[in-house]
Design a protein around this motif. Sequence first.
Motif, PDB file in Angstrom:
ATOM      1  N   UNK A 132       0.745  -1.265  -0.112  1.00  0.00           N
ATOM      2  CA  UNK A 132       0.171  -0.112   0.093  1.00  0.00           C
ATOM      3  C   UNK A 132       0.984   1.257   0.049  1.00  0.00           C
ATOM      4  N   UNK A 133       0.483   2.302  -0.805  1.00  0.00           N
ATOM      5  CA  UNK A 133       1.084   3.432  -0.764  1.00  0.00           C
ATOM      6  C   UNK A 133       0.057   4.411  -0.816  1.00  0.00           C
ATOM      7  N   UNK A 134       0.485   5.973  -0.565  1.00  0.00           N
ATOM      8  CA  UNK A 134      -0.575   6.908  -0.660  1.00  0.00           C
ATOM      9  C   UNK A 134      -0.013   8.267  -0.445  1.00  0.00           C
ATOM     10  N   UNK A 135      -0.816   9.223  -0.310  1.00  0.00           N
ATOM     11  CA  UNK A 135      -0.447  10.539  -0.612  1.00  0.00           C
ATOM     12  C   UNK A 135      -1.455  11.355   0.088  1.00  0.00           C
ATOM     13  N   UNK A 136      -1.232  12.633   0.416  1.00  0.00           N
ATOM     14  CA  UNK A 136      -2.423  13.313   1.082  1.00  0.00           C
ATOM     15  C   UNK A 136      -3.142  14.271   0.228  1.00  0.00           C
ATOM     16  N   UNK A 150      -3.032  11.174 -10.756  1.00  0.00           N
ATOM     17  CA  UNK A 150      -1.599  11.053 -11.628  1.00  0.00           C
ATOM     18  C   UNK A 150      -0.598  10.426 -10.642  1.00  0.00           C
ATOM     19  N   UNK A 151      -0.658  10.741  -9.370  1.00  0.00           N
ATOM     20  CA  UNK A 151       0.224   9.933  -8.366  1.00  0.00           C
ATOM     21  C   UNK A 151      -0.177   8.680  -8.138  1.00  0.00           C
ATOM     22  N   UNK A 152      -1.443   8.267  -8.086  1.00  0.00           N
ATOM     23  CA  UNK A 152      -1.885   6.768  -7.766  1.00  0.00           C
ATOM     24  C   UNK A 152      -1.338   6.058  -9.020  1.00  0.00           C
ATOM     25  N   UNK A 153      -1.735   6.467 -10.258  1.00  0.00           N
ATOM     26  CA  UNK A 153      -1.382   5.506 -11.521  1.00  0.00           C
ATOM     27  C   UNK A 153       0.101   5.542 -11.559  1.00  0.00           C
ATOM     28  N   UNK A 154       0.928   6.621 -11.276  1.00  0.00           N
ATOM     29  CA  UNK A 154       2.304   6.317 -11.259  1.00  0.00           C
ATOM     30  C   UNK A 154       2.931   5.374 -10.318  1.00  0.00           C
ATOM     31  N   UNK A 155       2.271   5.388  -9.100  1.00  0.00           N
ATOM     32  CA  UNK A 155       2.789   4.470  -7.993  1.00  0.00           C
ATOM     33  C   UNK A 155       2.381   3.097  -8.162  1.00  0.00           C
ATOM     34  N   UNK A 156       1.533   2.885  -9.187  1.00  0.00           N
ATOM     35  CA  UNK A 156       0.624   1.709  -9.281  1.00  0.00           C
ATOM     36  C   UNK A 156       1.153   0.888 -10.847  1.00  0.00           C
ATOM     37  N   UNK A 157       2.164   1.391 -11.187  1.00  0.00           N
ATOM     38  CA  UNK A 157       2.843   1.322 -12.305  1.00  0.00           C
ATOM     39  C   UNK A 157       2.252   1.449 -13.677  1.00  0.00           C
ATOM     40  N   UNK A 158       1.626   2.655 -13.566  1.00  0.00           N
ATOM     41  CA  UNK A 158       0.781   3.301 -14.953  1.00  0.00           C
ATOM     42  C   UNK A 158      -0.248   2.631 -15.201  1.00  0.00           C
ATOM     43  N   UNK A 159      -1.147   1.637 -14.131  1.00  0.00           N
ATOM     44  CA  UNK A 159      -2.431   1.084 -14.550  1.00  0.00           C
ATOM     45  C   UNK A 159      -3.335   1.265 -13.405  1.00  0.00           C
TER      46      UNK A 159
END
Length: 333
Positions: A132-136, A150-159
Amino acid sequence: MKKSDLSQPSRRGRLATAVAMAMAGLQGHTNPTISKAGRLPMSLKRAPREALAMAMRGDSPGDEEGAKRRDFSKGRWSLEGKTALVTGGTRGIGRAVVEELASLGAMAYTCSRNAGELTASLEEWAEKGLRVSGSVCDISSYEQRVELMERATSALGGKLDILVNNAGTNVRKATTDFTPDDVSLVMATNFEAPFHLSQLAHPHLSTSPGGTIVFVSSVAGLVALCSGSLASASKAALNQLTRNLACEWAPHGVRVNAVAPWYTRTSLVEKVLEDAVFTKLIVDRIPLHRIAEPADVAAVVAFLCLPAAAYITGQVVAIDGGMTVNGFYPRSD
């Protein structure tokens, strides 16, 4: 298998033989010794669980068909290789959803307005071995929603395979007392945010094999409750959005469903549930006679995200212990 089935020596013997044959094959033996009473040798009583499970299924070692059945079943009930974005995932229902999805194999991303709470949650999940990762993020902000995706899809490998629109709020007032700011806050958080995030997620979900959206709505969008007309209206809008998107985006391979909990033990209602008299009124209205836990809701959300639910779309599932179907079955025990 019924307990009575195992009480008959012949059936017990056949089961023991099946187990022994399975184990013998794994150990390289061909003639396991079985007593007339159908008892296993001591060496086989310590058999690995997988071999016992194979025997119970009727499989034999090297059984390709049995292996195919197991792989198919595992695939239907697993989120291995899937990615998920869950809004408001550091407490209550959202936290339970994050943990449920991650436990089923998904790589998850979440957000919170509280940086300290997010950091603590991420550290705890890492200790548990959950990915699990995340941001404010304040999802009531248009710009922050764009940045979140943008941050989520980047952290999840572009998908992105799964979007769970969970974050929500409520302002408890009489309808005549709501201010324009109240209306803006509740509608921006409860409706505009999930609507916009679904738009942002669509390009990713439509290219995913089995893209899925789950809205966390409320039974307040199904029946009249005393929790406030504004939040109820926002949840009713979510319910209708669920139906519309399910039909509009079905050709794109995206399923859309919603869950509608009633009172659930979360920070949003903890003050309400401190009133013992009011809580008793709630519980007496529920056929299952208890307040829901976040895990009760998370389990249904996770199911709707699984390949096993591939033919379910456009549904609003009430998770309310039977409250919305209770016409007049009073209970006060």
